[in-house]
Design a protein around this motif. Structure first.
Motif, PDB file in Angstrom:
ATOM      1  N   THR A   5    -158.450 -36.305-140.352  1.00  0.00           N
ATOM      2  CA  THR A   5    -157.594 -36.971-139.366  1.00  0.00           C
ATOM      3  C   THR A   5    -156.131 -36.627-139.600  1.00  0.00           C
ATOM      4  OG1 THR A   5    -159.184 -38.792-139.294  1.00  0.00           O
ATOM      5  CG2 THR A   5    -157.029 -39.187-138.317  1.00  0.00           C
ATOM      6  N   LEU A   6    -155.725 -36.531-140.853  1.00  0.00           N
ATOM      7  CA  LEU A   6    -154.342 -36.148-141.155  1.00  0.00           C
ATOM      8  C   LEU A   6    -154.054 -34.726-140.684  1.00  0.00           C
ATOM      9  CD1 LEU A   6    -153.794 -37.676-144.704  1.00  0.00           C
ATOM     10  CD2 LEU A   6    -152.937 -38.523-142.505  1.00  0.00           C
ATOM     11  N   ARG A   7    -155.050 -33.828-140.798  1.00  0.00           N
ATOM     12  CA  ARG A   7    -154.861 -32.469-140.288  1.00  0.00           C
ATOM     13  C   ARG A   7    -154.668 -32.497-138.773  1.00  0.00           C
ATOM     14  NH1 ARG A   7    -159.156 -31.386-144.028  1.00  0.00           N
ATOM     15  NH2 ARG A   7    -158.364 -30.271-145.867  1.00  0.00           N
ATOM     16  N   TYR A   8    -155.446 -33.343-138.104  1.00  0.00           N
ATOM     17  CA  TYR A   8    -155.286 -33.483-136.657  1.00  0.00           C
ATOM     18  C   TYR A   8    -153.872 -33.947-136.323  1.00  0.00           C
ATOM     19  CZ  TYR A   8    -160.439 -33.345-136.198  1.00  0.00           C
ATOM     20  OH  TYR A   8    -161.752 -32.989-136.221  1.00  0.00           O
ATOM     21  N   PHE A   9    -153.422 -34.976-137.042  1.00  0.00           N
ATOM     22  CA  PHE A   9    -152.098 -35.532-136.774  1.00  0.00           C
ATOM     23  C   PHE A   9    -151.006 -34.498-137.012  1.00  0.00           C
ATOM     24  CE2 PHE A   9    -148.270 -37.446-138.689  1.00  0.00           C
ATOM     25  CZ  PHE A   9    -147.761 -38.079-137.547  1.00  0.00           C
ATOM     26  N   VAL A  10    -151.095 -33.760-138.115  1.00  0.00           N
ATOM     27  CA  VAL A  10    -150.072 -32.744-138.415  1.00  0.00           C
ATOM     28  C   VAL A  10    -150.039 -31.689-137.322  1.00  0.00           C
ATOM     29  CG1 VAL A  10    -149.446 -30.875-140.001  1.00  0.00           C
ATOM     30  CG2 VAL A  10    -150.073 -33.118-140.909  1.00  0.00           C
ATOM     31  N   ALA A  11    -151.202 -31.288-136.820  1.00  0.00           N
ATOM     32  CA  ALA A  11    -151.241 -30.279-135.754  1.00  0.00           C
ATOM     33  C   ALA A  11    -150.533 -30.781-134.502  1.00  0.00           C
ATOM     34  CB  ALA A  11    -152.691 -29.915-135.432  1.00  0.00           C
ATOM     35  N   VAL A  12    -150.803 -32.024-134.116  1.00  0.00           N
ATOM     36  CA  VAL A  12    -150.144 -32.575-132.927  1.00  0.00           C
ATOM     37  C   VAL A  12    -148.649 -32.734-133.175  1.00  0.00           C
ATOM     38  CG1 VAL A  12    -150.022 -34.554-131.360  1.00  0.00           C
ATOM     39  CG2 VAL A  12    -152.259 -33.768-132.199  1.00  0.00           C
ATOM     40  N   ALA A  13    -148.273 -33.219-134.363  1.00  0.00           N
ATOM     41  CA  ALA A  13    -146.863 -33.438-134.672  1.00  0.00           C
ATOM     42  C   ALA A  13    -146.087 -32.125-134.705  1.00  0.00           C
ATOM     43  CB  ALA A  13    -146.739 -34.152-136.021  1.00  0.00           C
ATOM     44  N   GLU A  14    -146.724 -31.059-135.125  1.00  0.00           N
ATOM     45  CA  GLU A  14    -146.032 -29.764-135.179  1.00  0.00           C
ATOM     46  C   GLU A  14    -146.009 -29.072-133.826  1.00  0.00           C
ATOM     47  OE1 GLU A  14    -146.810 -28.648-139.896  1.00  0.00           O
ATOM     48  OE2 GLU A  14    -147.991 -27.660-138.337  1.00  0.00           O
ATOM     49  N   GLU A  15    -147.074 -29.226-133.065  1.00  0.00           N
ATOM     50  CA  GLU A  15    -147.123 -28.586-131.745  1.00  0.00           C
ATOM     51  C   GLU A  15    -146.410 -29.423-130.687  1.00  0.00           C
ATOM     52  OE1 GLU A  15    -148.236 -25.654-131.131  1.00  0.00           O
ATOM     53  OE2 GLU A  15    -149.220 -25.235-133.055  1.00  0.00           O
ATOM     54  N   LEU A  16    -146.345 -30.765-130.922  1.00  0.00           N
ATOM     55  CA  LEU A  16    -145.793 -31.710-129.945  1.00  0.00           C
ATOM     56  C   LEU A  16    -146.460 -31.552-128.580  1.00  0.00           C
ATOM     57  CD1 LEU A  16    -141.995 -31.642-130.902  1.00  0.00           C
ATOM     58  CD2 LEU A  16    -143.741 -33.352-131.497  1.00  0.00           C
ATOM     59  N   HIS A  17    -147.774 -31.289-128.653  1.00  0.00           N
ATOM     60  CA  HIS A  17    -148.541 -31.121-127.417  1.00  0.00           C
ATOM     61  C   HIS A  17    -150.019 -31.214-127.781  1.00  0.00           C
ATOM     62  CE1 HIS A  17    -150.188 -29.234-123.802  1.00  0.00           C
ATOM     63  NE2 HIS A  17    -149.011 -29.473-123.211  1.00  0.00           N
ATOM     64  N   PHE A  18    -150.753 -32.124-127.127  1.00  0.00           N
ATOM     65  CA  PHE A  18    -152.152 -32.304-127.472  1.00  0.00           C
ATOM     66  C   PHE A  18    -152.995 -31.085-127.125  1.00  0.00           C
ATOM     67  CE2 PHE A  18    -151.079 -36.708-128.119  1.00  0.00           C
ATOM     68  CZ  PHE A  18    -152.060 -37.181-128.984  1.00  0.00           C
ATOM     69  N   GLY A  19    -152.707 -30.456-126.024  1.00  0.00           N
ATOM     70  CA  GLY A  19    -153.486 -29.287-125.617  1.00  0.00           C
ATOM     71  C   GLY A  19    -153.353 -28.147-126.614  1.00  0.00           C
ATOM     72  N   ARG A  20    -152.100 -27.844-126.996  1.00  0.00           N
ATOM     73  CA  ARG A  20    -151.882 -26.746-127.958  1.00  0.00           C
ATOM     74  C   ARG A  20    -152.471 -27.100-129.328  1.00  0.00           C
ATOM     75  NH1 ARG A  20    -146.725 -26.589-125.404  1.00  0.00           N
ATOM     76  NH2 ARG A  20    -145.800 -27.773-127.132  1.00  0.00           N
ATOM     77  N   ALA A  21    -152.346 -28.378-129.708  1.00  0.00           N
ATOM     78  CA  ALA A  21    -152.904 -28.796-130.994  1.00  0.00           C
ATOM     79  C   ALA A  21    -154.432 -28.664-130.989  1.00  0.00           C
ATOM     80  CB  ALA A  21    -152.499 -30.229-131.302  1.00  0.00           C
ATOM     81  N   ALA A  22    -155.070 -29.049-129.875  1.00  0.00           N
ATOM     82  CA  ALA A  22    -156.530 -28.934-129.776  1.00  0.00           C
ATOM     83  C   ALA A  22    -156.965 -27.473-129.891  1.00  0.00           C
ATOM     84  CB  ALA A  22    -157.011 -29.549-128.464  1.00  0.00           C
TER      85      ALA A  22
END
Length: 285
Positions: A5-22
């Protein structure tokens, strides 16, 4: 909080976009959104502000981002360390077909079936097989060499002989002394090679002749140029060459050496001692 879950959060926080993070996480967006909402519920704070243009971090989100990165880095370091604990890098110099090495490989595999043994075959210019550079964990090699900072345990000592062309006038002798080879051209090691190692294999004197770095280069230098040199008597020369015992040179020690002792290295040394039993100073077959 799970590391996933922390990896998910870091991806969203760095991309600042749910689509790009996914896309970065190779997953679809709905389960990613649900995971972030569950994380916010777990920490009791809003971490991300969603809008049509993207995502922004709240103060709580920025604080968690720093902590999450640190935790993920620590987890990766732990993974690498654990993986490394199950790996042993062995430097081997010389004859990997030595029966002692074969027995050692069998014994080590039987005792440590889950350990990956990586073998680094090294040339004759570094008798420590990369120990000082940290390239290997333990070395199965020959002496003598500068053992400063290393632990060296002798396993066996092999008499040595002069390797000559089969048609050399000295090839038919029962044995030789180093003085019999005076004035001959020798194969020799490059400048900068360990002084103790050079002195032994050059018969205690400076030599002139072709520079070699590998066993096959030594043998070819003799075959093509008629040079001479030394090799352990237990090694069978190829056709066209002969090895005559040299009586006034101490046997060449086969050793196990290491710089940093670990449980895997300690076990390797103990098994090597058992595998390299000697009979009359010669290799057992």
């Amino acid at each position: 909080m799970e590391l996933r879950t922390l990896r998910y959060f870091v991806a969203v926080a760095e991309e600042l976009h749910f689509g790009r993070a996914a896309a970065r996480l190779h997953m679809s967006q709905p389960p990613l959104s649900r995971a972030i909402k569950q994380l916010e519920a777990d920490v009791g704070a809003v971490l991300l502000v969603r809008s049509a243009t993207g995502v922004t971090l709240t103060a709580a989100g920025a604080a968690l981002l720093d902590e999450a990165r640190a935790l993920l880095d620590q987890a990766e370091r732990a993974r690498v360390r654990v993986a490394g604990a199950a790996t042993l890098t062995v430097g081997i110099l010389g004859d990997s077909a030595d029966p002692g090495a074969t027995r050692l490989a069998d014994a080590y595999r039987e005792k440590h079936p889950d350990v990956e043994v990586r073998v680094r075959d090294t040339d004759l210019t570094d008798p420590t097989c990369g120990l000082r550079a940290g390239a290997v964990d333990v070395a199965l090699t020959r002496g003598p060499f500068d053992a400063t900072g290393l632990t060296v345990h002798e396993l066996r000592a092999d008499p040595v002989g002069a390797v000559l062309r089969a048609d050399d006038p000295l090839a038919g002798r029962a044995n030789l002394a180093l003085a019999d080879l005076a004035g001959r051209r020798w194969f020799r090691f490059p400048d900068g090679t360990d002084p103790a190692w050079q002195a032994y294999w050059h018969g205690g004197e400076p030599r002139e002749g072709p520079v070699v770095r590998a066993v096959q280069e030594c043998l070819q230098a003799v075959l093509w140029n008629g040079t001479v040199g030394l090799m352990p008597l237990g090694h069978r020369p190829p056709d066209g060459l002969a090895v005559v015992p040299v009586t006034d040179l101490a046997p060449s020690p086969v050793v196990v050496a290491w710089k940093r002792e670990t449980p895997l290295v300690r076990s390797f040394a103990a098994l090597a001692t058992a595998a390299y039993q000697t009979t009359g100073g010669r290799r057992t077959s």
